[in-house]
Design a protein around this motif. Structure first.
Motif, PDB file in Angstrom:
ATOM      1  N   UNK A  33       0.815  -1.158   0.091  1.00 38.67           N
ATOM      2  CA  UNK A  33       0.185   0.065  -0.155  1.00 38.67           C
ATOM      3  C   UNK A  33       0.885   1.220  -0.193  1.00 38.67           C
ATOM      4  N   UNK A  34       0.297   2.563   0.019  1.00 38.43           N
ATOM      5  CA  UNK A  34       1.036   3.794   0.002  1.00 38.43           C
ATOM      6  C   UNK A  34       2.202   3.637   0.919  1.00 38.43           C
ATOM      7  N   UNK A  35       1.783   3.167   2.259  1.00 34.60           N
ATOM      8  CA  UNK A  35       2.836   3.315   3.451  1.00 34.60           C
ATOM      9  C   UNK A  35       3.900   2.302   3.234  1.00 34.60           C
ATOM     10  N   UNK A  36       4.069   1.299   2.348  1.00 32.63           N
ATOM     11  CA  UNK A  36       4.946   0.583   2.140  1.00 32.63           C
ATOM     12  C   UNK A  36       5.993   0.914   0.704  1.00 32.63           C
ATOM     13  N   UNK A  37       5.818   2.063   0.103  1.00 36.83           N
ATOM     14  CA  UNK A  37       6.389   2.442  -0.961  1.00 36.83           C
ATOM     15  C   UNK A  37       7.946   2.658  -0.857  1.00 36.83           C
ATOM     16  N   UNK A  38       8.740   2.346  -1.995  1.00 36.47           N
ATOM     17  CA  UNK A  38      10.167   2.724  -1.793  1.00 36.47           C
ATOM     18  C   UNK A  38      10.205   4.188  -2.020  1.00 36.47           C
ATOM     19  N   UNK A  39      11.485   4.839  -1.939  1.00 35.54           N
ATOM     20  CA  UNK A  39      11.487   6.385  -2.197  1.00 35.54           C
ATOM     21  C   UNK A  39      11.080   6.765  -3.602  1.00 35.54           C
ATOM     22  N   UNK A  40      10.072   7.632  -3.754  1.00 38.40           N
ATOM     23  CA  UNK A  40       9.539   8.053  -5.073  1.00 38.40           C
ATOM     24  C   UNK A  40       9.623   9.604  -5.057  1.00 38.40           C
ATOM     25  N   UNK A  41       9.705  10.243  -6.207  1.00 39.12           N
ATOM     26  CA  UNK A  41       9.306  11.643  -6.359  1.00 39.12           C
ATOM     27  C   UNK A  41       8.535  11.795  -7.845  1.00 39.12           C
ATOM     28  N   UNK A  42       7.182  11.755  -7.524  1.00 39.38           N
ATOM     29  CA  UNK A  42       6.247  11.625  -8.751  1.00 39.38           C
ATOM     30  C   UNK A  42       5.546  12.982  -8.828  1.00 39.38           C
ATOM     31  N   UNK A  43       5.165  13.177 -10.333  1.00 43.18           N
ATOM     32  CA  UNK A  43       4.290  14.415 -10.614  1.00 43.18           C
ATOM     33  C   UNK A  43       2.930  14.324  -9.853  1.00 43.18           C
ATOM     34  N   UNK A  44       2.425  13.278  -9.972  1.00 42.46           N
ATOM     35  CA  UNK A  44       0.988  12.997  -9.367  1.00 42.46           C
ATOM     36  C   UNK A  44       0.725  11.744  -8.937  1.00 42.46           C
ATOM     37  N   UNK A  45       0.057  11.671  -7.912  1.00 42.24           N
ATOM     38  CA  UNK A  45      -0.557  10.332  -7.342  1.00 42.24           C
ATOM     39  C   UNK A  45      -2.201  10.512  -7.511  1.00 42.24           C
ATOM     40  N   UNK A  46      -2.576   9.361  -7.621  1.00 44.67           N
ATOM     41  CA  UNK A  46      -4.150   9.114  -8.042  1.00 44.67           C
ATOM     42  C   UNK A  46      -4.694   8.003  -7.127  1.00 44.67           C
ATOM     43  N   UNK A  47      -5.841   8.112  -6.501  1.00 40.60           N
ATOM     44  CA  UNK A  47      -6.712   7.043  -6.275  1.00 40.60           C
ATOM     45  C   UNK A  47      -8.063   7.219  -6.716  1.00 40.60           C
ATOM     46  N   UNK A  48      -8.122   6.260  -7.805  1.00 38.50           N
ATOM     47  CA  UNK A  48      -9.494   6.188  -8.705  1.00 38.50           C
ATOM     48  C   UNK A  48     -10.511   5.118  -8.166  1.00 38.50           C
ATOM     49  N   UNK A  49     -11.385   5.044  -8.463  1.00 33.70           N
ATOM     50  CA  UNK A  49     -12.807   4.143  -8.136  1.00 33.70           C
ATOM     51  C   UNK A  49     -12.942   4.332  -6.842  1.00 33.70           C
ATOM     52  N   UNK A  50     -13.029   5.279  -6.175  1.00 35.47           N
ATOM     53  CA  UNK A  50     -13.447   5.410  -4.674  1.00 35.47           C
ATOM     54  C   UNK A  50     -12.563   4.455  -3.579  1.00 35.47           C
ATOM     55  N   UNK A  51     -11.202   4.336  -4.175  1.00 37.97           N
ATOM     56  CA  UNK A  51     -10.190   3.809  -3.244  1.00 37.97           C
ATOM     57  C   UNK A  51     -10.202   4.742  -1.778  1.00 37.97           C
ATOM     58  N   UNK A  52     -10.330   5.862  -2.128  1.00 40.67           N
ATOM     59  CA  UNK A  52     -10.215   6.417  -0.904  1.00 40.67           C
ATOM     60  C   UNK A  52     -11.314   6.230   0.258  1.00 40.67           C
ATOM     61  N   UNK A  53     -12.164   5.440  -0.179  1.00 44.67           N
ATOM     62  CA  UNK A  53     -13.303   4.950   0.835  1.00 44.67           C
ATOM     63  C   UNK A  53     -12.864   3.933   1.608  1.00 44.67           C
ATOM     64  N   UNK A  54     -11.836   2.941   1.374  1.00 50.70           N
ATOM     65  CA  UNK A  54     -11.488   1.912   2.065  1.00 50.70           C
ATOM     66  C   UNK A  54     -10.677   2.050   3.226  1.00 50.70           C
ATOM     67  N   UNK A  55     -10.417   3.139   3.393  1.00 49.48           N
ATOM     68  CA  UNK A  55      -9.644   3.619   4.595  1.00 49.48           C
ATOM     69  C   UNK A  55     -10.813   3.963   5.758  1.00 49.48           C
ATOM     70  N   UNK A  56     -10.813   3.158   6.573  1.00 52.40           N
ATOM     71  CA  UNK A  56     -11.982   3.155   7.843  1.00 52.40           C
ATOM     72  C   UNK A  56     -11.762   3.923   8.860  1.00 52.40           C
ATOM     73  N   UNK A  57     -10.377   4.179   9.236  1.00 50.28           N
ATOM     74  CA  UNK A  57     -10.012   4.912  10.419  1.00 50.28           C
ATOM     75  C   UNK A  57      -9.488   5.929  10.105  1.00 50.28           C
ATOM     76  N   UNK A  58      -9.356   6.897  10.936  1.00 49.60           N
ATOM     77  CA  UNK A  58      -8.548   8.612  10.715  1.00 49.60           C
ATOM     78  C   UNK A  58      -7.235   7.959  10.564  1.00 49.60           C
ATOM     79  N   UNK A  59      -6.661   7.221  11.158  1.00 56.28           N
ATOM     80  CA  UNK A  59      -5.196   6.873  11.251  1.00 56.28           C
ATOM     81  C   UNK A  59      -4.441   6.404  10.148  1.00 56.28           C
ATOM     82  N   UNK A  60      -5.383   5.281   9.482  1.00 55.93           N
ATOM     83  CA  UNK A  60      -5.132   4.695   8.110  1.00 55.93           C
ATOM     84  C   UNK A  60      -5.267   5.748   7.115  1.00 55.93           C
ATOM     85  N   UNK A  61      -6.370   6.382   6.999  1.00 52.76           N
ATOM     86  CA  UNK A  61      -6.551   7.540   6.056  1.00 52.76           C
ATOM     87  C   UNK A  61      -5.355   8.579   5.972  1.00 52.76           C
TER      88      UNK A  61
END
Length: 242
Positions: free
Chosen positions: A89-117
């Motif tokens: 998941x996003x918290x396990x990524x290697x070092x990156x420097x990207x121009x943009x990050x996307x979460x499509x298809x309502x991925x943002x709703x799977x994070x149920x707790x404030x801490x995870x989000x």
């Protein structure tokens, strides 16, 4: 751990045939062009449709997903060989420097707790270059989309080559506050096998999302309407300041 609908190999194999119209992703491809992004992080890439759309356009894309079965489907798609698929998941990524990050298809709703989000937002910010953008969608809770998630309204029947007729439907099992739990059922008629998957989504409203973005160092640039689902989705465009 990913829900069975993404992690079970049989369900992952029919995920795309059961939902073949991915015109919802066209707007995000256009936003990549709008932002001038040449490198993109795809958080929760699933079966890889968006990542492959970008790869064939020459965009450097890093997709990550916790469901190994979905990634196996993604790796078999045209253009997938040009992509470095990451399990996690996003918290396990290697070092990156990207121009943009996307979460499509309502991925943002799977994070149920404030801490995870907020951990996901923090990880996205770390992966972005200064001046980079985070783009994601979430359903507007005021529209109460879950009231339409009934077997009668969600039933789909598809004849999948090599697999046979597959029938799927959904039903809500619990609504508690801003958490909605629903059951997805998929029947493989050839084998008379029924596979169940249970998912829970969190419906955050606009003020709550914007507040979380501020806490994690983002500036909300714009909140758009989803062109393919007018009035039902909130599309957030946020900036990592310089």
């Amino acid at each position: 751990m990913a829900d069975a609908i993404f992690e079970d190999p049989r369900l992952a194999q029919v995920y795309d045939p059961l939902d073949p119209d991915r015109s919802d992703l066209d707007v995000y491809v256009q936003m990549v062009d709008e932002l001038g992004a040449r490198s993109v992080l795809d958080i929760g890439c699933g079966t890889g449709t968006f990542a492959c759309m970008l790869a064939v356009r020459g965009v450097g894309v890093t997709p990550v997903d916790p469901a190994g079965a979905s990634l196996a489907v993604a790796r078999a798609k045209p253009g997938a060989g040009a992509v470095h698929w990451l399990l996690g998941d996003a918290t396990t990524l290697p070092p990156l420097r990207v121009d943009a990050a996307f979460m499509t298809a309502n991925v943002a709703q799977v994070f149920l707790t404030d801490d995870d989000w907020e951990a996901t937002l923090r990880a996205a910010r770390q992966a972005l270059r200064p001046g980079g953008h985070l783009v994601f969608e979430t359903r507007d809770p005021a529209r109460r989309a879950w009231e339409q998630w009934t077997p009668e309204l969600t039933r789909t029947v598809v004849d999948v080559p090599g697999i046979g007729v597959v029938e799927s439907w959904e039903e809500v099992t619990d609504v508690t506050g801003d958490l909605v739990t629903f059951r997805s059922l998929t029947r493989f008629q050839r084998d008379d096998v029924l596979i169940e998957s249970t998912s829970t989504l969190r419906f955050r409203d606009r003020p709550e999302v914007e507040s979380s973005l501020r806490r994690e160092g983002f500036q909300t640039v714009e909140v758009r309407d989803a062109p393919d689902r007018p009035g039902r989705e909130l599309v957030f465009l946020a900036l990592r300041p310089h």
